[in-house]
Write a protein that holds these residues in place. Sequence first.
Motif, PDB file in Angstrom:
ATOM      1  N   LEU A  45       0.706  -1.180   0.051  1.00 41.50           N
ATOM      2  CA  LEU A  45       0.131  -0.086  -0.014  1.00 41.50           C
ATOM      3  C   LEU A  45       0.906   1.279   0.011  1.00 41.50           C
ATOM      4  CD1 LEU A  45      -2.646  -1.044   2.651  1.00 41.50           C
ATOM      5  CD2 LEU A  45      -3.005  -0.613  -0.087  1.00 41.50           C
ATOM      6  N   CYS A  46       1.789   1.273   0.799  1.00 36.87           N
ATOM      7  CA  CYS A  46       2.788   2.468   0.748  1.00 36.87           C
ATOM      8  C   CYS A  46       3.533   2.526  -0.728  1.00 36.87           C
ATOM      9  CB  CYS A  46       3.813   2.203   1.863  1.00 36.87           C
ATOM     10  SG  CYS A  46       3.339   2.389   3.673  1.00 36.87           S
ATOM     11  N   THR A  49       0.996   4.048  -2.837  1.00 37.66           N
ATOM     12  CA  THR A  49       0.790   5.382  -2.633  1.00 37.66           C
ATOM     13  C   THR A  49       2.085   6.532  -3.123  1.00 37.66           C
ATOM     14  OG1 THR A  49      -0.227   4.946  -0.378  1.00 37.66           O
ATOM     15  CG2 THR A  49       0.436   7.281  -0.713  1.00 37.66           C
ATOM     16  N   THR A  52       1.770   6.507  -7.172  1.00 46.76           N
ATOM     17  CA  THR A  52       0.461   6.921  -7.589  1.00 46.76           C
ATOM     18  C   THR A  52       0.347   8.419  -7.251  1.00 46.76           C
ATOM     19  OG1 THR A  52      -0.921   6.131  -6.145  1.00 46.76           O
ATOM     20  CG2 THR A  52      -0.576   4.875  -8.229  1.00 46.76           C
ATOM     21  N   TRP A  54      -1.667   9.214  -4.750  1.00 46.77           N
ATOM     22  CA  TRP A  54      -3.088   9.230  -4.165  1.00 46.77           C
ATOM     23  C   TRP A  54      -2.966   9.411  -2.691  1.00 46.77           C
ATOM     24  CZ3 TRP A  54      -4.536   3.950  -7.245  1.00 46.77           C
ATOM     25  CH2 TRP A  54      -4.792   4.384  -8.588  1.00 46.77           C
ATOM     26  N   TRP A  56      -5.183   9.966  -0.691  1.00 51.15           N
ATOM     27  CA  TRP A  56      -6.246   9.341  -0.207  1.00 51.15           C
ATOM     28  C   TRP A  56      -5.809   8.144   0.577  1.00 51.15           C
ATOM     29  CZ3 TRP A  56      -7.944   4.652  -1.973  1.00 51.15           C
ATOM     30  CH2 TRP A  56      -7.937   4.616  -3.084  1.00 51.15           C
ATOM     31  N   LEU A  57      -5.128   7.455  -0.075  1.00 49.02           N
ATOM     32  CA  LEU A  57      -4.523   6.002   0.352  1.00 49.02           C
ATOM     33  C   LEU A  57      -3.916   6.267   1.948  1.00 49.02           C
ATOM     34  CD1 LEU A  57      -3.048   4.296  -2.468  1.00 49.02           C
ATOM     35  CD2 LEU A  57      -4.940   3.515  -1.416  1.00 49.02           C
ATOM     36  N   VAL A  60      -6.618   5.407   4.136  1.00 47.95           N
ATOM     37  CA  VAL A  60      -6.936   3.984   4.215  1.00 47.95           C
ATOM     38  C   VAL A  60      -5.720   3.248   4.905  1.00 47.95           C
ATOM     39  CG1 VAL A  60      -6.980   1.932   2.801  1.00 47.95           C
ATOM     40  CG2 VAL A  60      -8.112   4.119   2.038  1.00 47.95           C
ATOM     41  N   ILE A  61      -4.563   3.423   4.829  1.00 46.62           N
ATOM     42  CA  ILE A  61      -3.329   3.064   5.682  1.00 46.62           C
ATOM     43  C   ILE A  61      -3.544   3.394   7.207  1.00 46.62           C
ATOM     44  CG2 ILE A  61      -1.008   2.716   5.900  1.00 46.62           C
ATOM     45  CD1 ILE A  61      -0.667   3.433   2.874  1.00 46.62           C
ATOM     46  N   THR A 112       1.498   7.295  10.015  1.00 44.25           N
ATOM     47  CA  THR A 112       0.690   7.428   8.943  1.00 44.25           C
ATOM     48  C   THR A 112      -0.352   8.470   9.110  1.00 44.25           C
ATOM     49  OG1 THR A 112      -0.727   5.487   9.526  1.00 44.25           O
ATOM     50  CG2 THR A 112       1.051   5.164   7.944  1.00 44.25           C
TER      51      THR A 112
END
Length: 204
Positions: A45-46, A49, A52, A54, A56-57, A60-61, A112
């Motif tokens: 996920l990192c 992020t 991209t 993004w 907004w991730l 989420v994380i 995060t």
Amino acid sequence: MVAVPWLSPPGGSSLSIVSTTGVLGFPNPVNEKAARAVAGGVALLCILTLLTGWEWLLVVIAAGFLARVLTGPRLSVLGQLATRVIAPRLGAPIWVPGPPKRFAQAIGLTLTGLAAIAGLGFGATMLASALITVVLVFALMESVIGFCAGCWLFAQLMRVGVIPASTCEACNDVQRRYGRQPVEVGPLQTPTTAWKAESTSQAE
């Protein structure tokens, strides 16, 4: 309801038998293999992020870390995937104390959370990227080589008395409850009060 074969865990021990304290609680002990699987998911996920942009991730994380701090794997998508699908297929569990892992998740939540606030709240993209890169490095270290930086810090704080030894007393009776010799891995090989022979030999 039709069972889905690939979602059905194979026989043997899993985190489904590990003690918790209801919805708001953290497993103790923790299957190291599940923890490393979660770390791998966090690392992916990192990377996504950073590649991209993004932002907004970040939320989420951070939300995933918050869920694991409060409830362990119970309300975490990554936690459920790791404990129910991935870890049971990696062989017998390796039990390690839960409190250090929860402490490590809290550090991830802090980093995060700050990254999300910096990036989304103040437009500080570079700071957010730097913080998420730190999380990525820590996650890769745990997932790939089994070194939990948060657990290491927890052990050092216990050694100097900042974290009381009683914090990890619940880890002491692993062998008595699960019938397996506890195996310490990574930084938890340093002297702590995590395992005590006398506590594993007591009768129920």
